[in-house]
Write an enzyme that holds these catalytic residues in place. Structure first.
Site, PDB file in Angstrom:
ATOM      1  N   GLN A 158       0.907  -0.993   0.013  1.00  0.00           N
ATOM      2  CA  GLN A 158      -0.070  -0.127   0.007  1.00  0.00           C
ATOM      3  C   GLN A 158       0.628   1.099   0.187  1.00  0.00           C
ATOM      4  O   GLN A 158       1.126   1.968  -0.827  1.00  0.00           O
ATOM      5  CB  GLN A 158      -0.785   0.084   0.977  1.00  0.00           C
ATOM      6  N   ASP A 159       1.462   1.584   1.133  1.00  0.00           N
ATOM      7  CA  ASP A 159       2.603   2.783   0.984  1.00  0.00           C
ATOM      8  C   ASP A 159       3.692   2.279   2.173  1.00  0.00           C
ATOM      9  O   ASP A 159       3.482   1.438   2.784  1.00  0.00           O
ATOM     10  CB  ASP A 159       1.766   4.011   1.454  1.00  0.00           C
TER      11      ASP A 159
END
Length: 316
Positions: A158-159
């Site tokens: 995701q991040d």
């Protein structure tokens, strides 16, 4: 390109009909021209001086047909904004982020687009006002560790981790010497459930996986320290999606591991061309325990089936 010059025939007259100027009018025009010549200052012969610029009142209003014609005649409108300087060159982009040349064909078409220019400008602005992770030279570290032609498996995150010293450009990976995060501990547990003879990892750096053809790619490439998801609005996901799409088109029979709803929505490879594996996210908060994820064995089975070497899931 300009068209042919307009006809000399006055508008509305049929072909063959000539416009006759009355003799009195012609004489009047001739007398006016003679008077104007006599009034001109001495030495003002043909070509001796430029015609005077019409006053502001005499110039056509901007936006009218007359103004458009005047702009065409002069070549440009002096009040028009300067041209767009354009996209950064590949050399400038690659130098700024230390991007591997092997990814040029997949990245260069995307960074030339207007949204990518805005994305990079916003990223640079954030770097001036906040602590951004990972370091600039690591944002595209995944390009240096896995060449497109070597990719076998794609794992979508995701991040980046938002803690100090954790993120270094690879999804789920942390630098050596940094405690192994809970999500990564669950990933290691799932690997050892399938391959129990592998030694327990002493660190969480996954660079060895990347060098063996595992592309570890977050959908958002940067984050503000301490604020997860803070750089999602920048638009990294669009860039990553485009790169993955081009990779899918040029590299057949990849294995995609999509863990959690975010990864499954962000990336949609064609299951007819690739092996697509889905499972819950490795976070301890996920409803289904990730330790039971069979993806690592399934990926290797598919690679062997399609004539390629399996991935060594050990961590050096």
């Amino acid at each position: 390109m300009e068209g042919p010059p307009p006809s000399k025939r006055p508008c509305g007259l049929p072909p063959g009909v000539r416009l006759v100027v009355p003799a009195a009018a012609a004489a009047s025009a001739s007398n006016a021209a003679t008077a104007a010549a006599a009034a001109a200052p001495a030495g003002a012969g043909a070509g001796a001086s430029k015609p005077a610029r019409p006053s502001a009142a005499a110039r056509p209003a901007k936006g009218t047909p007359a103004a458009s014609a005047a702009t065409t005649a002069t070549g440009a409108d002096a009040s028009a904004p300067p041209p767009d300087p354009g996209a950064p060159t590949w050399d400038a982009f690659a130098a700024e982020f230390d991007v591997a040349p092997s990814w040029r064909a997949l990245l260069e078409p995307e960074i030339a687009k207007p949204y990518a220019r805005l994305l990079l400008a916003e990223y640079r602005g954030r770097c001036l006002t906040e602590e951004v992770l990972p370091a600039r030279e690591d944002v595209f570290a995944w390009t240096r560790l896995t060449a497109p032609e070597d990719v076998k498996v794609v794992i979508i995150g995701q991040d980046p981790y938002h803690g100090p010293g954790q993120a270094h450009g690879l999804a789920f990976s942390v630098r050596r010497g940094v405690p192994i995060p809970p999500s990564l501990a669950n990933i290691f547990a799932a690997v050892r459930a399938t391959y129990p003879t592998l030694p327990a990892p002493a660190h969480g750096c996954l660079e060895a996986w990347a060098r063996r053809g595992v592309l570890l790619l977050n959908t958002t490439l940067t984050v503000r320290r301490g604020v997860p998801g803070s750089h999602a609005p920048l638009g990294w996901a669009r860039l990553v999606r485009a790169v993955v799409q081009r990779l899918c088109e040029t590299r057949p029979k990849l294995v995609f591991m999509l863990w959690g709803a975010h990864a499954q929505k962000a990336c949609a490879p064609d299951p007819r061309r690739h092996k697509v594996l889905t499972f819950s996210h490795p976070s301890p908060l996920a409803r289904t325990p990730f330790r039971t994820c069979p993806h690592f064995g399934e990926a290797n089975a598919y690679l062997v089936q399609t004539g390629r070497a399996p991935v060594d899931w050990s961590v050096d």
